[in-house]
Structures are given as C-alpha cells and as structure tokens.
Motif scaffolding. Structure first.
Motif, PDB file in Angstrom:
ATOM      1  N   ALA A 129       0.824  -1.209   0.000  1.00 52.15           N
ATOM      2  CA  ALA A 129       0.000   0.000   0.000  1.00 52.15           C
ATOM      3  C   ALA A 129       0.861   1.262   0.000  1.00 52.15           C
ATOM      4  N   PHE A 130       1.947   1.246   0.759  1.00 51.72           N
ATOM      5  CA  PHE A 130       2.794   2.443   0.794  1.00 51.72           C
ATOM      6  C   PHE A 130       3.588   2.594  -0.503  1.00 51.72           C
ATOM      7  N   ARG A 131       3.932   1.468  -1.158  1.00 52.58           N
ATOM      8  CA  ARG A 131       4.553   1.575  -2.487  1.00 52.58           C
ATOM      9  C   ARG A 131       3.582   2.194  -3.488  1.00 52.58           C
ATOM     10  N   GLU A 132       2.323   1.805  -3.387  1.00 53.51           N
ATOM     11  CA  GLU A 132       1.315   2.393  -4.271  1.00 53.51           C
ATOM     12  C   GLU A 132       1.232   3.904  -4.054  1.00 53.51           C
ATOM     13  N   ALA A 133       1.237   4.323  -2.789  1.00 49.48           N
ATOM     14  CA  ALA A 133       1.177   5.760  -2.505  1.00 49.48           C
ATOM     15  C   ALA A 133       2.387   6.484  -3.062  1.00 49.48           C
ATOM     16  N   THR A 134       3.556   5.871  -2.962  1.00 47.53           N
ATOM     17  CA  THR A 134       4.778   6.492  -3.481  1.00 47.53           C
ATOM     18  C   THR A 134       4.715   6.600  -5.003  1.00 47.53           C
ATOM     19  N   GLU A 171      -8.075  10.185  -4.967  1.00 48.80           N
ATOM     20  CA  GLU A 171      -6.959  11.065  -4.639  1.00 48.80           C
ATOM     21  C   GLU A 171      -6.066  10.559  -3.508  1.00 48.80           C
ATOM     22  N   LEU A 172      -6.484   9.512  -2.802  1.00 47.97           N
ATOM     23  CA  LEU A 172      -5.734   9.033  -1.645  1.00 47.97           C
ATOM     24  C   LEU A 172      -5.502   7.529  -1.767  1.00 47.97           C
ATOM     25  N   VAL A 173      -4.633   7.016  -0.929  1.00 47.79           N
ATOM     26  CA  VAL A 173      -4.478   5.568  -0.777  1.00 47.79           C
ATOM     27  C   VAL A 173      -4.996   5.230   0.619  1.00 47.79           C
ATOM     28  N   PRO A 174      -6.244   4.735   0.713  1.00 48.71           N
ATOM     29  CA  PRO A 174      -6.827   4.478   2.035  1.00 48.71           C
ATOM     30  C   PRO A 174      -6.383   3.132   2.603  1.00 48.71           C
ATOM     31  N   ILE A 175      -5.946   3.138   3.843  1.00 50.75           N
ATOM     32  CA  ILE A 175      -5.502   1.931   4.543  1.00 50.75           C
ATOM     33  C   ILE A 175      -6.307   1.801   5.822  1.00 50.75           C
ATOM     34  N   ARG A 176      -6.936   0.650   6.000  1.00 50.94           N
ATOM     35  CA  ARG A 176      -7.693   0.397   7.231  1.00 50.94           C
ATOM     36  C   ARG A 176      -6.942  -0.624   8.076  1.00 50.94           C
ATOM     37  N   VAL A 177      -6.813  -0.317   9.362  1.00 48.91           N
ATOM     38  CA  VAL A 177      -6.078  -1.172  10.299  1.00 48.91           C
ATOM     39  C   VAL A 177      -6.967  -1.486  11.490  1.00 48.91           C
ATOM     40  N   PRO A 202       3.506   9.369   1.861  1.00 50.81           N
ATOM     41  CA  PRO A 202       3.792   7.993   1.436  1.00 50.81           C
ATOM     42  C   PRO A 202       4.897   7.311   2.238  1.00 50.81           C
ATOM     43  N   THR A 203       5.645   8.081   3.025  1.00 49.62           N
ATOM     44  CA  THR A 203       6.654   7.477   3.900  1.00 49.62           C
ATOM     45  C   THR A 203       6.185   7.404   5.351  1.00 49.62           C
ATOM     46  N   GLY A 204       4.923   7.796   5.605  1.00 50.76           N
ATOM     47  CA  GLY A 204       4.331   7.555   6.912  1.00 50.76           C
ATOM     48  C   GLY A 204       4.307   8.704   7.881  1.00 50.76           C
ATOM     49  N   GLU A 205       4.806   9.900   7.497  1.00 50.10           N
ATOM     50  CA  GLU A 205       4.742  11.039   8.404  1.00 50.10           C
ATOM     51  C   GLU A 205       3.316  11.583   8.457  1.00 50.10           C
ATOM     52  N   VAL A 206       2.900  12.072   9.610  1.00 50.06           N
ATOM     53  CA  VAL A 206       1.525  12.525   9.807  1.00 50.06           C
ATOM     54  C   VAL A 206       1.364  13.952   9.295  1.00 50.06           C
ATOM     55  N   LEU A 207       0.381  14.136   8.426  1.00 51.53           N
ATOM     56  CA  LEU A 207       0.012  15.471   7.955  1.00 51.53           C
ATOM     57  C   LEU A 207      -1.123  16.053   8.793  1.00 51.53           C
ATOM     58  N   TRP A 208      -2.060  15.189   9.202  1.00 48.33           N
ATOM     59  CA  TRP A 208      -3.191  15.594  10.048  1.00 48.33           C
ATOM     60  C   TRP A 208      -3.731  14.337  10.693  1.00 48.33           C
ATOM     61  N   ASP A 266       7.481  -3.582   7.803  1.00 47.82           N
ATOM     62  CA  ASP A 266       7.925  -2.493   8.676  1.00 47.82           C
ATOM     63  C   ASP A 266       8.120  -1.225   7.852  1.00 47.82           C
ATOM     64  N   VAL A 267       7.000  -0.661   7.416  1.00 50.67           N
ATOM     65  CA  VAL A 267       7.006   0.571   6.640  1.00 50.67           C
ATOM     66  C   VAL A 267       6.476   1.692   7.516  1.00 50.67           C
TER      67      VAL A 267
END
Length: 585
Positions: A26-31, A69-75, A100-106, A439-440
């Motif tokens: 999922a994070f590769r897709e976002a990148t 417009e986003l890559v939605p991930i549910r956990v 896409p590298t996991g830093e929080v925007l909001w 571990d992304v």
C-alpha cells in the motif's frame, strides 16, 4: 484486512472506500502514485467507528474523493497494536493523513462528514500546491524524531525516587469524591490498585489502601459495572463513573478480576467477591469460543444498553468478535490463576491450567515466538509481538504457582529467552516487535513501550525469584534503569513500573515448596491463601534454589518461607506456615 470495492458505472452497489491492508504494498502504491495515505484505525467493538462508516465514509462524494486522490488503509487496532501504538490520535477511530513514507500530515478521531470533507480537501490542496513548504516541515519533523529516537538517556542505576514520582502522581490524581484517578473521562487502572494495596503493606498509615478501597467501591457506584449482564465497560465519560462507553474488553475485565479478587481477599469483602465471580461468569458465558479460548471483546451496542431492564433481558445480546488475541487471552488465564486461589475457586485454576497449553500450542510461531491473533476458522497471524510472549510467560508463572507445576516455570523461561534473543535492545529494554517486510512508515522505528517493558521487568524478577539465576535480575535491572528517566511523565500509567522497582529492592514474601505438586497441595493452598496483596509460591524440585538459598532433598514435603533474603527452617504443617507468615509481616 479485506479490500472493499467501490461501485462501478451502471451498478446498483453502494459506493465504498477501497481500503487496503497495512503493508509495504500500500505504501509503495502511494509512493508510485504520489498520493497521501488515509490511515483509519478502527476496532470491532467501537461504536464511533461503526457510526463513522455509516455516515462519513458512506457519503458518495467523499468516497469518490478518497478513492481517486488518496491511498486508504484500514487497520484493525486490536490486530495490529504496534501500528496503533505509533499512530493513535486520542481514541478510536483514528483518522490520519500520512505522507507515502508515513509522516503525519493531520490526525483526529471521529469526524463528521462536512468537517472531514474540508480536512481532506485542505490536505490534498497542500499536497499539490504547497509541496515545497510541506517537504521542509516533514524533513524538520523527521530529523527531530530521528534525533529523539537516537538519543540514549543516561540510565545509571535503578532508584526508588522514580517509583516515588509515580506514587506521588497517583496521590495527586486520586479523586477523593468518586474514587479512581483523574477527571473525565475516567478509566480503571488495575495496576494502580495493585500498587496501592502493596504500598499499604510497605508503608502503613499513608492512606494508600483507602484509595484502593474507594476506587473499587466507586466503580460499582457508577455505571461502569453492568449490573444486568455482568462485566465492566471500558471507561466512563464522566468523573463519577457514569455515561460509560459500552464496549466490554477481555483485557479490561482481566485486570479488574485481579483487582477485586485481591481486595476481597485482603479485606474480607463478600460484595467484592461476588463482583469477581460475576466477572468470570460474564467472560465465560459471553466470550468463550468453541475451542475453549476466549474472544477479545463484545461490541458497544448503544441501542441494546438503552433498553429498559426487562426488555433488555429479551433482546439479542451485542455481537462478539470471535478473534482470539494471545496477549489478552494470556492475561485472562493469569487473572483466573491468581484470583482463584485467593477466593477458593479451584475451578478457575483448573480452567486456566487447561486453557494455557491449548493457547500456547495453537498460537505457536517459529523461533519460540507466538502469533498475535486468530479469527475463528482462520490460521493464526502476525508473529513476534512483545506483548504476546510477555503475557504468555506471565500466565505460565501464574499457573505454575497456582498448580505447583514446575514445568511451567520452564515454559516461561523458554518464552523469556526468545524475548531476549529476538526483542532485546542494545540500549536496554525490549522493542515491541520482531522486524518484518511490512515495517514501513512508523514501523521502521524500533520502539520500546514503557508499560510493556515495566511488565517485562516484573516477569524477569519473578523468574529470578523462582530460579535464583542472577541473569534475570540483571536484565530486569537494565530494563528498569532504562525506564527510570521516563517514569514521571507516565503518572498513573506508571504503576507497573513502580511495582517493578519496589520488587527489585524488596522481593515479595515467597514460599518455596519442595516436593511433588500432589504431595505439596495442602501447603500450597495455605501459602496461596495468605491474605497478602503480594506473595509468591514457587514449586521447587529437590536441590532447587531461590535467591535466598538452595533446598536439599526432604523425606517429606516441605515449605520454606523466604523474606528479606533469608528463609525459615522447613515447615510441614499448613497452620505452621500461616503463623510464620504472620510473624514475617
């Protein structure tokens, strides 16, 4: 986690967010797509999570925006606690927009539709139109976090002052009107109650026990306790324990079973005994799975709990998530094994002793580690979390004491060895999970959770007391020393740390039993019945040892009472053991 497809042209299917599971893909897709990630932390028991799905995430316009417009991930926060630990934003659901590298925007919790539309559009506008400005801020945050994580505070030695800071924080947070700690919302802190009962014995006259008593009574005076069905809700919105959030968790009830059992035992309170028994009845009647293990939670069905009492007895019960979680199931086994002897419930001990090997076998993972969760009918998943090995080892120790099975001390040692081998950090303490391909984002950082490490230190001290092997004490010392500079900021949540520090300096009164489990049964029952908030009862083979000394072969079963580094002569009469314990106090 399943993916949910959105509607297609000409289809009558409702639109839905196309949630991806957590992982590298999922994070590769976002990148690759250069899109922000929408992370949704949810839980099966969470009322507000379901409400947000039924309102905000059901809006076609918002769904179209998220999918485009986003890559939605549910956990599922219960299934991925190490992800939750890093991203939780005050409660469930947590909704976070990430790079896409996991830093929080909001990040926030429940968000109504109009507000969420605005947040999503603002994040996307900043991502597209102010990227340079965002990149500067992201790099600044990343450097600050990297610096904080790489900083190794001076650990020095374990000092009682750090535990005193926690006790002072508990005293300051204590609510003299309603019991408990802090204002609204009000959470039960089982470890703090255990600490207060232990502190009463160490420092009589400080009012510690009165705070514990008032807290146990206060929770029953409000609405946290479900008087009709039994079981405790997770927390209350008001300081007087009213307006609870209605989910019931196995973890919460395990902690409170132990708290009410020790209170009933030490105080002789029959009303608290009845509460403990009803907790067990609720868990066993509601959460037991066909395989004999336990589900982790019952959902918060607000409509059900709003019914009048008579109507509620006829209504279908709220649904249960049939997933077993190794850590919470282990905690329940430990609670049964410790509460049972205190309240004379041999059936609870038998239940714990029967379920423990089933759990360890069913959730076994390669390398002496454990899987975290297993849904009904599915293979277990997610190996290598600290919380699972730790809680399973603590359950082994508790059942070993309750049954006299020395082999379970060996099982705890096996789990602790795997923890040290796979999860020990060079700087001291344990990281929360074994590295994996997923571990992304924030999982690439090796974190050492404070509360889990405090519990790990207590486990290691118990293994030292059970075996006399000083390496366990050395590891516990390093762990507690690593936590000490941080203890003050955890306040009431630092209770397990304070217990660990006190047990490091003065081990609880211990009874060593020399002989087979069957031959020492009466002595073990007498030792377990000692009305002390803290006591340990160790099964010791001939020639075995504790820190206070070794125990030679005896012609008949014997007990040795050990306190402050010395042990009594051999005791063979249960009444004699009880008298010796009273004198040792």
């Amino acid at each position: 986690m399943p993916q949910h497809d959105g509607s297609v042209a000409g289809s009558d299917r409702p639109v839905a967010v196309r949630w991806r599971p957590w992982g590298a893909e999922a994070f590769r897709e976002a990148t690759t797509a250069d899109r922000p990630v929408l992370l949704n932390l949810t839980a099966s028991w969470c009322h507000w999570c379901r409400l947000m799905d039924e309102t905000t995430y059901a809006d076609p316009e918002l769904v179209a925006l998220v999918n485009a417009e986003l890559v939605p991930i549910r956990v599922d926060a219960d299934r991925y606690p190490h992800v939750q630990y890093r991203y939780i934003a005050g409660g469930w659901p947590t909704n976070a927009f990430l790079t896409p590298t996991g830093e929080v925007l909001w990040a926030g919790t429940f968000v109504e539709l109009e507000e969420f539309r605005g947040v999503a559009r603002n994040v996307l506008a900043a991502w597209k139109d102010r990227r340079a400005e965002l990149d500067v801020e992201i790099q600044r945050r990343r450097k600050a976090l990297d610096a904080a994580r790489s900083h190794r505070p001076t650990t020095g030695i374990v000092r009682r002052e750090a535990a005193d800071d926690v006790l002072a924080a508990i005293q300051h947070a204590y609510d003299p009107r309603n019991g408990g700690f802090g204002e609204a919302p009000k959470f039960p802190y089982a470890d703090a109650i255990e600490l207060l009962f232990a502190q009463e014995r160490r420092a009589p006259g400080g009012g510690w026990g009165a705070m514990a008593d008032h807290t146990l009574d206060g929770m029953l005076a409000g609405d946290l306790w479900d008087e009709l069905d039994g079981g405790f809700f997770r927390y209350a919105l008001q300081a007087d324990w009213t307006h609870p959030r209605r989910e019931k968790l196995l973890e919460t009830n395990a902690g409170l079973l132990a708290a009410y059992a020790v209170g009933a035992h030490v105080r002789g309170r029959e009303d608290w005994r009845r509460i403990a028994e009803r907790i067990v009845s609720w868990v066993e009647g509601t959460l037991t799975r066909p395989d004999g293990l336990w589900s982790g939670s019952q959902m918060a069905a607000e409509a059900y709990y709003a019914l009048p009492a008579e109507a509620r007895t006829r209504a279908p019960r709220p649904s249960v998530d049939a997933t077993v979680f190794t850590d919470s199931a282990s905690h329940w086994i430990r609670a049964l094994a410790t509460a049972g002897p205190r309240l004379g419930r041999a059936d609870w001990v038998e239940r714990a002793a029967g379920a423990l090997p089933r759990l360890l076998s069913q959730m076994a993972a390669p390398g002496d580690l454990l899987f975290h969760h297993a849904a009904s009918g599915e293979a277990p998943a997610l190996p290598g979390l600290l919380t699972d090995s730790l809680e399973a080892a603590r359950a082994c120790v508790a059942v070993a004491q309750a049954t006299g099975r020395a082999d379970l001390v060996g099982e705890a040692r096996r789990l602790a060895a795997a923890m040290q081998r796979r999860l020990w950090a060079d700087a001291g303490g344990f990281v929360d999970h074994v590295p994996s391909d997923d571990d992304v984002a924030a999982l690439r950082y090796r974190d050492r959770p404070f509360e889990l490490n405090a519990d790990a230190a207590r486990l290691l001290l118990d293994l030292y007391q059970a075996t006399g092997e000083r390496s366990y004490r050395a590891l516990a010392e390093r762990t507690l020393a690593t936590l000490s500079p941080l203890a003050g900021r955890y306040e009431v949540a630092g209770a397990a740390f304070a217990l660990g520090v006190e047990e490091f300096f003065e081990a609880p009164l211990s009874v060593a039993l020399v002989g087979s489990a069957d031959s020492t049964a009466e002595l073990r029952a007498a030792a377990l019945a000692l009305p002390l908030p803290e006591r340990r009862v160790w099964p010791i083979g001939d020639g075995g040892r504790l820190p206070a000394g070794s125990f030679p072969s005896q012609p008949a079963p014997a007990a040795y009472l050990c306190s402050r580094g010395a042990c009594s002569p051999a005791l063979r009469d249960p009444a004699e053991l009880a008298d010796a314990a009273r004198r040792a106090r």
